[in-house]
Design an enzyme around this catalytic site. Structure first.
Site, short mmCIF file in Angstrom:
data_model
loop_
_atom_site.label_atom_id
_atom_site.label_comp_id
_atom_site.label_asym_id
_atom_site.label_seq_id
_atom_site.Cartn_x
_atom_site.Cartn_y
_atom_site.Cartn_z
N LYS B 76 0.82 -1.09 -0.52
CA LYS B 76 0.22 0.07 0.24
C LYS B 76 0.98 1.21 0.12
CE LYS B 76 -4.09 2.26 2.60
NZ LYS B 76 -4.52 1.73 4.24
N SER B 151 -9.72 2.22 3.84
CA SER B 151 -8.70 2.49 3.01
C SER B 151 -7.85 1.70 2.04
CB SER B 151 -8.64 3.61 3.38
OG SER B 151 -7.34 2.87 3.97
N SER B 175 -9.22 -0.04 7.53
CA SER B 175 -9.33 -0.58 6.17
C SER B 175 -8.05 -1.74 5.31
CB SER B 175 -8.16 0.74 6.50
OG SER B 175 -8.15 1.52 6.45
#
Lengths: 139, 474
Positions: B76, B151, B175
């Site tokens: 990420k 997220s 997330s």
């Protein structure tokens, strides 16, 4: 469950309530009623635009007129939702501050170069050979 | 090439000579190209990944390869990786290149994982749909009109769409687990402080954890084992010994399990999510486990507490982005103060600005006690009640999310309804306990449904075994 009341809905509800008292449809209400509703709407806001500009300064942000109005509405709405916590009795409850169970983690105070001078300056949007550059701020 | 479900499958084909790390990496690179429309990767490290693959192939021949040889992984865009770009999907970090590597990432590299690229996410990990990225939304691979969750949406879709075997995400309020649920992968959030946060872009420091997306429990366990443990660069990381998570302990006793009654009965929970959750509960009962409903009296207060505390921490953490040391700088400023203000107003997206504003407000002198201290007190009550439940039960079960993946734009302009997407996941972050989402069937449209398991702090080993047990019955 859990749906947050929206300030617009509140204002509309008040408007409809006024219309009902007047025994007419909302479109037939005198203009003063509309103004009153808007006043109630503004009063229902948790914070006003002046506060938004003050907070924005503290946060080093800035908003134009339209942005400030939007932010006032959004922040008000969420603060109102956050007020729900007032329902919880927290007398004699200590705030929970640290989540890690580690305490006083010590290490030797040994100097070392984690990153080089060049690496530190590498990402600077403006720099000279030794320093970050910013606009002049001392007279 | 086949869709590998675990590293052990990869390893067995590697040792049988059916594939090489290089051919496997090429396969994932081709998939990334085919799935470009999903907008998963900000950057793909094609040359570097192939180079590393060749090195690992050579090491394998010499019998010197690390434990993650054959693992192709994506990260990420919130994790530092020296010499590589890092933007937290924000314009304000335009052009930023990491000067060091996050400890978690370093440990994977040390075990010969191949890092294939950097993945899209909500800006500064703030969001539940991946629609808050400065680089545009990520699409769910099952239905391109739907969000992947957030997220860590890019990291979830990367695993879902077979562009890598596993991904690293971050989980501050769900997330990792919520996108895992929306994309049909496994998603694990460890105990707070289990994995070093050194090199993780900070959002809310007392909540942030690095999490894992994978297709198998064994990979999840192995990655957790490798990344966990003491680290001299993070003084808050737990120094407790790291169990051998990859040797899953046997579950040979009758378990004591509770489920959150609201997770089944609340009207806000989608009907099919409710049914699948109930079906799993019924199955567990049929196996002789003790399964009981519990109510959690603070459920309505979880989200407001979470948002007061995380926005407060975010407003402080994000003060470092000022246009001086790195990233974007507004060209429209000629004094230091306007430099800060314009840089931040032009560089941050609207959701991030809103959270900074809220956080600054709740920390301001006149409101500090009414909001911030109040929320810290409620956080203690939430922790105490959760700990009490977990002193009586081995696990708490509930759906990971109230719905399956929703449509892009469905919650546009209505943040509060978006925030509800995290209703069931934030509890674990408020309390610091580990939690994971595992696939629990699909709805009639084929959209994945997730089941969440929570357990006591540092109870990951038992949680992984239990997840494995549940997945085997499917």
């Amino acid at each position: 469950m859990l749906a947050a009341p929206r300030i617009e809905h509140k204002a509309h509800a008040i408007y409809a309530w006024l219309a009902a008292i007047a025994g007419t449809g909302a479109q037939h209400l005198p203009i003063e009623f509309l103004e009153l509703t808007i006043l109630v709407y503004l009063w229902a806001m948790k914070i006003d635009e002046a506060t938004i500009h003050k907070i924005a300064h503290l946060a080093r942000l800035e908003f134009d007129e339209k942005g400030a109005a939007l932010m006032t509405q959004k922040v008000s709405q969420i603060l109102e939702w956050m007020d729900k916590l007032n329902e919880v009795n927290t007398d004699n409850v200590q705030p929970l501050i640290h989540m890690s169970e580690e305490v006083n983690v010590f290490r030797d105070d040994t100097a070392f170069n984690g990153i080089t001078h060049q690496e530190a300056l590498h990402n600077a949007p403006k720099k000279d050979s030794d320093y970050f550059r910013v606009p002049k701020f001392l007279g | 090439m086949k869709r590998y479900q675990s590293l052990s499958e990869v390893k067995s084909d590697l040792s049988a000579g059916k594939i090489s790390c290089e051919s496997l990496t090429n396969y994932y690179l081709e998939n990334i190209e085919k799935k470009k429309h999903l907008n998963v990767y900000h950057e793909v490290y094609t040359e570097e990944a192939l180079q590393k693959a060749k090195e690992v192939d050579a090491k394998l021949k010499q019998g010197k390869a690390g434990r993650l040889a054959g693992m192709v992984i994506g990260i990420k865009d919130v994790l530092c990786h020296k010499g590589h770009g890092l933007q937290a999907s924000s314009k304000i970090l335009d052009g930023f290149v990491s000067q060091f590597t996050a400890s978690a990432v370093q440990r994977l590299m040390d075990e010969d994982a191949i890092i294939i690229g950097r993945q899209n996410c909500d800006e500064f990990a703030m969001g539940s749909s991946n629609e808050n990225s400065a680089f545009g939304p990520v699409l769910n691979d099952i239905d391109n009109t739907r969000v992947p969750g957030g997220s860590s949406g890019g990291s979830a879709v990367a695993v879902q769409a077979d562009t890598c075997l596993a991904s690293l995400g971050s989980d501050t309020g769900g997330s990792v687990r919520q996108p895992a649920s929306f994309c049909g992968t496994i998603g694990l959030k460890p105990t707070y402080s289990r994995i070093s946060r050194y090199g993780l872009v900070a959002y809310a420091s007392s909540f942030d954890t690095i999490g894992i997306f994978a297709r198998s429990i064994e990979d999840t366990a192995l990655l957790l084992e490798i990344m966990s443990g003491a680290d001299e660069y993070d003084s808050t990381v737990s120094t407790l010994p790291v169990p051998a998570f990859s040797k899953l302990p046997e579950l040979n006793k009758k378990l004591s399990i509770c489920y959150l009654e609201e997770g089944i009965s609340s009207e806000g929970v989608n009907e099919e999510v409710r049914e699948k959750t109930r079906a799993t509960i019924d199955w567990l009962r049929a196996q002789g486990h003790d399964v009981k409903p519990v109510t959690f009296s603070y459920l309505d207060y979880i989200l407001p507490t979470y948002y007061i505390l995380t926005t407060a921490e975010a407003s402080s953490n994000l003060s470092r982005f000022d246009g001086v040391k790195y990233g974007y700088r507004s060209p429209n400023a000629h004094s230091l103060e306007t430099l800060y203000k314009r840089t931040r107003s032009e560089g941050f997206g609207i959701e991030v600005q809103k959270r900074i504003m809220l956080g600054t407000f709740v920390l301001s002198a006149s409101y500090y006690d009414a909001y911030y201290t109040k929320a810290q007190k409620v956080r203690r009550l939430i922790k105490e009640e959760t700990d009490r439940i977990l002193s009586e039960y081995d696990f708490i079960l509930l759906p990971t999310a109230t719905t399956t993946a929703f449509k892009l734009g469905q919650h546009a302009g209505d943040e509060l309804s978006m925030y509800l997407a995290d209703l069931f996941t934030v509890q674990a972050n408020l309390v610091g306990i580990p939690a994971m989402s595992i696939p629990n069937g699909t709805d009639k449209q084929g959209l994945p449904i997730g089941l969440q398991i929570m357990t006591k702090s540092f109870g990951e080993a038992a949680m992984l075994s239990f997840a494995d047990y549940l997945l085997r019955q499917q």
